[in-house]
Design a protein around this motif. Sequence first.
Motif, PDB file in Angstrom:
ATOM      1  N   ASP A 157       0.858  -1.186   0.000  1.00  0.00           N
ATOM      2  CA  ASP A 157       0.000   0.000   0.000  1.00  0.00           C
ATOM      3  C   ASP A 157       0.896   1.238   0.000  1.00  0.00           C
ATOM      4  O   ASP A 157       2.111   1.123  -0.133  1.00  0.00           O
ATOM      5  CB  ASP A 157      -0.962  -0.029   1.199  1.00  0.00           C
ATOM      6  CG  ASP A 157      -2.326   0.521   0.810  1.00  0.00           C
ATOM      7  OD1 ASP A 157      -2.402   1.691   0.413  1.00  0.00           O
ATOM      8  OD2 ASP A 157      -3.324  -0.231   0.899  1.00  0.00           O
ATOM      9  N   ASP A 158       0.320   2.420   0.140  1.00  0.00           N
ATOM     10  CA  ASP A 158       1.147   3.636   0.119  1.00  0.00           C
ATOM     11  C   ASP A 158       2.026   3.724   1.369  1.00  0.00           C
ATOM     12  O   ASP A 158       3.104   4.312   1.330  1.00  0.00           O
ATOM     13  CB  ASP A 158       0.268   4.883   0.001  1.00  0.00           C
ATOM     14  CG  ASP A 158      -0.400   4.950  -1.358  1.00  0.00           C
ATOM     15  OD1 ASP A 158      -1.471   4.342  -1.514  1.00  0.00           O
ATOM     16  OD2 ASP A 158       0.171   5.567  -2.270  1.00  0.00           O
ATOM     17  N   CYS A 159       1.532   3.193   2.476  1.00  0.00           N
ATOM     18  CA  CYS A 159       2.292   3.155   3.736  1.00  0.00           C
ATOM     19  C   CYS A 159       2.158   1.780   4.367  1.00  0.00           C
ATOM     20  O   CYS A 159       1.173   1.078   4.129  1.00  0.00           O
ATOM     21  CB  CYS A 159       1.711   4.150   4.749  1.00  0.00           C
ATOM     22  SG  CYS A 159       1.875   5.885   4.323  1.00  0.00           S
ATOM     23  N   SER A 191       2.972  12.872   0.794  1.00  0.00           N
ATOM     24  CA  SER A 191       1.828  12.506  -0.044  1.00  0.00           C
ATOM     25  C   SER A 191       1.384  11.062   0.210  1.00  0.00           C
ATOM     26  O   SER A 191       0.189  10.754   0.135  1.00  0.00           O
ATOM     27  CB  SER A 191       2.191  12.701  -1.515  1.00  0.00           C
ATOM     28  OG  SER A 191       1.105  12.353  -2.331  1.00  0.00           O
ATOM     29  N   ASP A 192       2.319  10.168   0.497  1.00  0.00           N
ATOM     30  CA  ASP A 192       1.939   8.775   0.791  1.00  0.00           C
ATOM     31  C   ASP A 192       1.205   8.655   2.128  1.00  0.00           C
ATOM     32  O   ASP A 192       0.392   7.744   2.308  1.00  0.00           O
ATOM     33  CB  ASP A 192       3.176   7.867   0.789  1.00  0.00           C
ATOM     34  CG  ASP A 192       3.512   7.385  -0.618  1.00  0.00           C
ATOM     35  OD1 ASP A 192       2.587   7.206  -1.424  1.00  0.00           O
ATOM     36  OD2 ASP A 192       4.706   7.177  -0.887  1.00  0.00           O
ATOM     37  N   ILE A 193       1.487   9.542   3.077  1.00  0.00           N
ATOM     38  CA  ILE A 193       0.716   9.587   4.329  1.00  0.00           C
ATOM     39  C   ILE A 193      -0.692  10.112   4.027  1.00  0.00           C
ATOM     40  O   ILE A 193      -1.697   9.549   4.492  1.00  0.00           O
ATOM     41  CB  ILE A 193       1.404  10.484   5.385  1.00  0.00           C
ATOM     42  CG1 ILE A 193       2.841  10.010   5.681  1.00  0.00           C
ATOM     43  CG2 ILE A 193       0.548  10.578   6.657  1.00  0.00           C
ATOM     44  CD1 ILE A 193       2.986   8.816   6.568  1.00  0.00           C
ATOM     45  N   TYR A 243      -7.222   2.051   2.639  1.00  0.00           N
ATOM     46  CA  TYR A 243      -6.301   1.200   1.900  1.00  0.00           C
ATOM     47  C   TYR A 243      -6.673   1.184   0.419  1.00  0.00           C
ATOM     48  O   TYR A 243      -7.753   1.626   0.032  1.00  0.00           O
ATOM     49  CB  TYR A 243      -6.359  -0.225   2.462  1.00  0.00           C
ATOM     50  CG  TYR A 243      -5.954  -0.306   3.913  1.00  0.00           C
ATOM     51  CD1 TYR A 243      -4.615  -0.372   4.262  1.00  0.00           C
ATOM     52  CD2 TYR A 243      -6.905  -0.277   4.929  1.00  0.00           C
ATOM     53  CE1 TYR A 243      -4.234  -0.434   5.595  1.00  0.00           C
ATOM     54  CE2 TYR A 243      -6.534  -0.335   6.265  1.00  0.00           C
ATOM     55  CZ  TYR A 243      -5.191  -0.416   6.588  1.00  0.00           C
ATOM     56  OH  TYR A 243      -4.812  -0.465   7.899  1.00  0.00           O
ATOM     57  N   ARG A 244      -5.770   0.594  -0.388  1.00  0.00           N
ATOM     58  CA  ARG A 244      -6.080   0.428  -1.808  1.00  0.00           C
ATOM     59  C   ARG A 244      -7.134  -0.658  -2.022  1.00  0.00           C
ATOM     60  O   ARG A 244      -7.739  -0.725  -3.083  1.00  0.00           O
ATOM     61  CB  ARG A 244      -4.805   0.038  -2.566  1.00  0.00           C
ATOM     62  CG  ARG A 244      -3.740   1.116  -2.530  1.00  0.00           C
ATOM     63  CD  ARG A 244      -2.468   0.630  -3.213  1.00  0.00           C
ATOM     64  NE  ARG A 244      -1.444   1.676  -3.214  1.00  0.00           N
ATOM     65  CZ  ARG A 244      -0.257   1.546  -3.791  1.00  0.00           C
ATOM     66  NH1 ARG A 244       0.060   0.411  -4.421  1.00  0.00           N
ATOM     67  NH2 ARG A 244       0.616   2.538  -3.761  1.00  0.00           N
ATOM     68  N   SER A 245      -7.328  -1.498  -1.031  1.00  0.00           N
ATOM     69  CA  SER A 245      -8.099  -2.729  -1.213  1.00  0.00           C
ATOM     70  C   SER A 245      -9.586  -2.599  -0.917  1.00  0.00           C
ATOM     71  O   SER A 245     -10.300  -3.587  -0.957  1.00  0.00           O
ATOM     72  CB  SER A 245      -7.504  -3.816  -0.308  1.00  0.00           C
ATOM     73  OG  SER A 245      -7.445  -3.332   1.030  1.00  0.00           O
ATOM     74  N   GLY A 289       8.345   3.931  -8.881  1.00  0.00           N
ATOM     75  CA  GLY A 289       8.176   3.796  -7.426  1.00  0.00           C
ATOM     76  C   GLY A 289       7.279   4.866  -6.850  1.00  0.00           C
ATOM     77  O   GLY A 289       6.723   5.680  -7.557  1.00  0.00           O
ATOM     78  N   GLY A 290       7.139   4.850  -5.534  1.00  0.00           N
ATOM     79  CA  GLY A 290       6.291   5.821  -4.857  1.00  0.00           C
ATOM     80  C   GLY A 290       4.911   5.303  -4.646  1.00  0.00           C
ATOM     81  O   GLY A 290       4.076   6.012  -4.162  1.00  0.00           O
ATOM     82  N   MET A 305      -5.455   6.165  -2.782  1.00  0.00           N
ATOM     83  CA  MET A 305      -3.995   6.202  -2.931  1.00  0.00           C
ATOM     84  C   MET A 305      -3.637   7.554  -3.546  1.00  0.00           C
ATOM     85  O   MET A 305      -4.522   8.319  -3.908  1.00  0.00           O
ATOM     86  CB  MET A 305      -3.485   5.035  -3.781  1.00  0.00           C
ATOM     87  CG  MET A 305      -3.907   5.047  -5.221  1.00  0.00           C
ATOM     88  SD  MET A 305      -3.247   3.604  -6.129  1.00  0.00           S
ATOM     89  CE  MET A 305      -1.469   3.881  -6.083  1.00  0.00           C
ATOM     90  N   ASP A 306      -2.335   7.857  -3.635  1.00  0.00           N
ATOM     91  CA  ASP A 306      -1.962   9.095  -4.317  1.00  0.00           C
ATOM     92  C   ASP A 306      -1.492   8.773  -5.736  1.00  0.00           C
ATOM     93  O   ASP A 306      -1.049   7.659  -6.018  1.00  0.00           O
ATOM     94  CB  ASP A 306      -0.905   9.891  -3.533  1.00  0.00           C
ATOM     95  CG  ASP A 306       0.436   9.184  -3.450  1.00  0.00           C
ATOM     96  OD1 ASP A 306       0.472   7.936  -3.551  1.00  0.00           O
ATOM     97  OD2 ASP A 306       1.457   9.862  -3.273  1.00  0.00           O
ATOM     98  N   LEU A 307      -1.639   9.735  -6.634  1.00  0.00           N
ATOM     99  CA  LEU A 307      -1.305   9.531  -8.047  1.00  0.00           C
ATOM    100  C   LEU A 307       0.162   9.864  -8.275  1.00  0.00           C
ATOM    101  O   LEU A 307       0.518  11.019  -8.482  1.00  0.00           O
ATOM    102  CB  LEU A 307      -2.204  10.400  -8.924  1.00  0.00           C
ATOM    103  CG  LEU A 307      -3.612   9.836  -9.145  1.00  0.00           C
ATOM    104  CD1 LEU A 307      -4.539  10.918  -9.666  1.00  0.00           C
ATOM    105  CD2 LEU A 307      -3.583   8.656 -10.098  1.00  0.00           C
ATOM    106  N   SER A 308       1.014   8.843  -8.230  1.00  0.00           N
ATOM    107  CA  SER A 308       2.441   9.087  -8.462  1.00  0.00           C
ATOM    108  C   SER A 308       2.885   8.595  -9.835  1.00  0.00           C
ATOM    109  O   SER A 308       3.846   9.110 -10.385  1.00  0.00           O
ATOM    110  CB  SER A 308       3.284   8.439  -7.366  1.00  0.00           C
ATOM    111  OG  SER A 308       3.046   7.058  -7.315  1.00  0.00           O
ATOM    112  N   ASP A 309       2.185   7.599 -10.401  1.00  0.00           N
ATOM    113  CA  ASP A 309       2.645   6.990 -11.659  1.00  0.00           C
ATOM    114  C   ASP A 309       1.668   7.168 -12.817  1.00  0.00           C
ATOM    115  O   ASP A 309       1.836   6.549 -13.864  1.00  0.00           O
ATOM    116  CB  ASP A 309       2.891   5.488 -11.440  1.00  0.00           C
ATOM    117  CG  ASP A 309       4.069   5.245 -10.507  1.00  0.00           C
ATOM    118  OD1 ASP A 309       4.785   6.208 -10.186  1.00  0.00           O
ATOM    119  OD2 ASP A 309       4.260   4.095 -10.083  1.00  0.00           O
TER     120      ASP A 309
HETATM  121 MG   LIG Z   1       1.829   6.420  -3.252  1.00  0.00          MG
END
Ligand SMILES: [Mg+2]
Length: 328
Positions: free
Chosen positions: A29-31, A75-77, A148-150, A327-328, A214-218
Amino acid sequence: MTFSERNFIKQIEALTPASTPDLIKGIGDDCAVLAKSQNQAILLTTDTLIKSVHFDPAWHPPYLLGRKAAAVNISDIAAMGGQPRFALLSVGVPDATEEDRLDQIMTGFHSMLEEHNMILIGGDTVSSPALMFSVTVIGEMETEKVLYRSGAGQDDLVWVSGPLGEAAAGLEICRSHEKKYDRWPSLVKAHLDPKPEVELGRILAKSGMVNSMMDLSDGIATDLAHICTASSTGADIRAEDIPFSESLLQAAATLHLNPLDLALRGGEDYQLLFTSPPEHATALPCLVRDQTGGEIFHVGRITAGQGVMLQDNDRRKNISFQGYEHGG
Ligand SMILES: [Mg+2]
């Protein structure tokens, strides 16, 4: 065979032992989420930025580079709905680095921490062939509110917290070396000095109306695919509903870039991507408007299928994981 970040992460996951009672969520997950007390959780995330891979000092001012090194971790927090509290920073410094440059990086790093009432609690300095930063951020929040992402389910609405493709367009403007920085300052800023959406993340987590985030990193093609994989669902998104700023459309036309491509596959927007059950279609954007004055954008729907499908006029195609892998 070339290096695949996703395969490498799968190998690491396979080596990770079964969970312990204190570990609420490990890799994936992000964290990572640890139990702090009966009701409170600790959030942990780490990320690395390396010269020429993640940033180019030719156009990235050192002060803003320091801010970004902190921001991408914060951002991941935000992506879990948490409150960032502490940071650890390790810096790899080439011998020839000027002291003034390093001072500016650290001043920038501290300014981002200060904006979120965070404290730097440790780290390391090493000699390195390339300038690099490895940052760990520690946050906290109520255990039962962690997003969570799930958590996405069939028929849920898919939302993003702001216009997409801004940072990818900003990167192209910086790369173009045509001194067009002044024309689209918001796009250049999105790349050089991204804003972690901590306040909005807190509001969404506390609302009880959001079930995955989640955050948009990719890029949304990859990041929504992560939510789909974690939630065992598919998703449909509509090209016509992707939010674009006027600046992005102008810059894309001038630089011959495809706005949709920047939004789907460009990285580093650091907007939030989240889902809510359909009954909150009206209440959720109202709550966000009341509490922040800002808007959120409905871009699609979670399905019983597999993968992320893009509906673009009468074409429909699978765009899962078609983004940057950094990553991220
Ligand atoms: Mg992230």
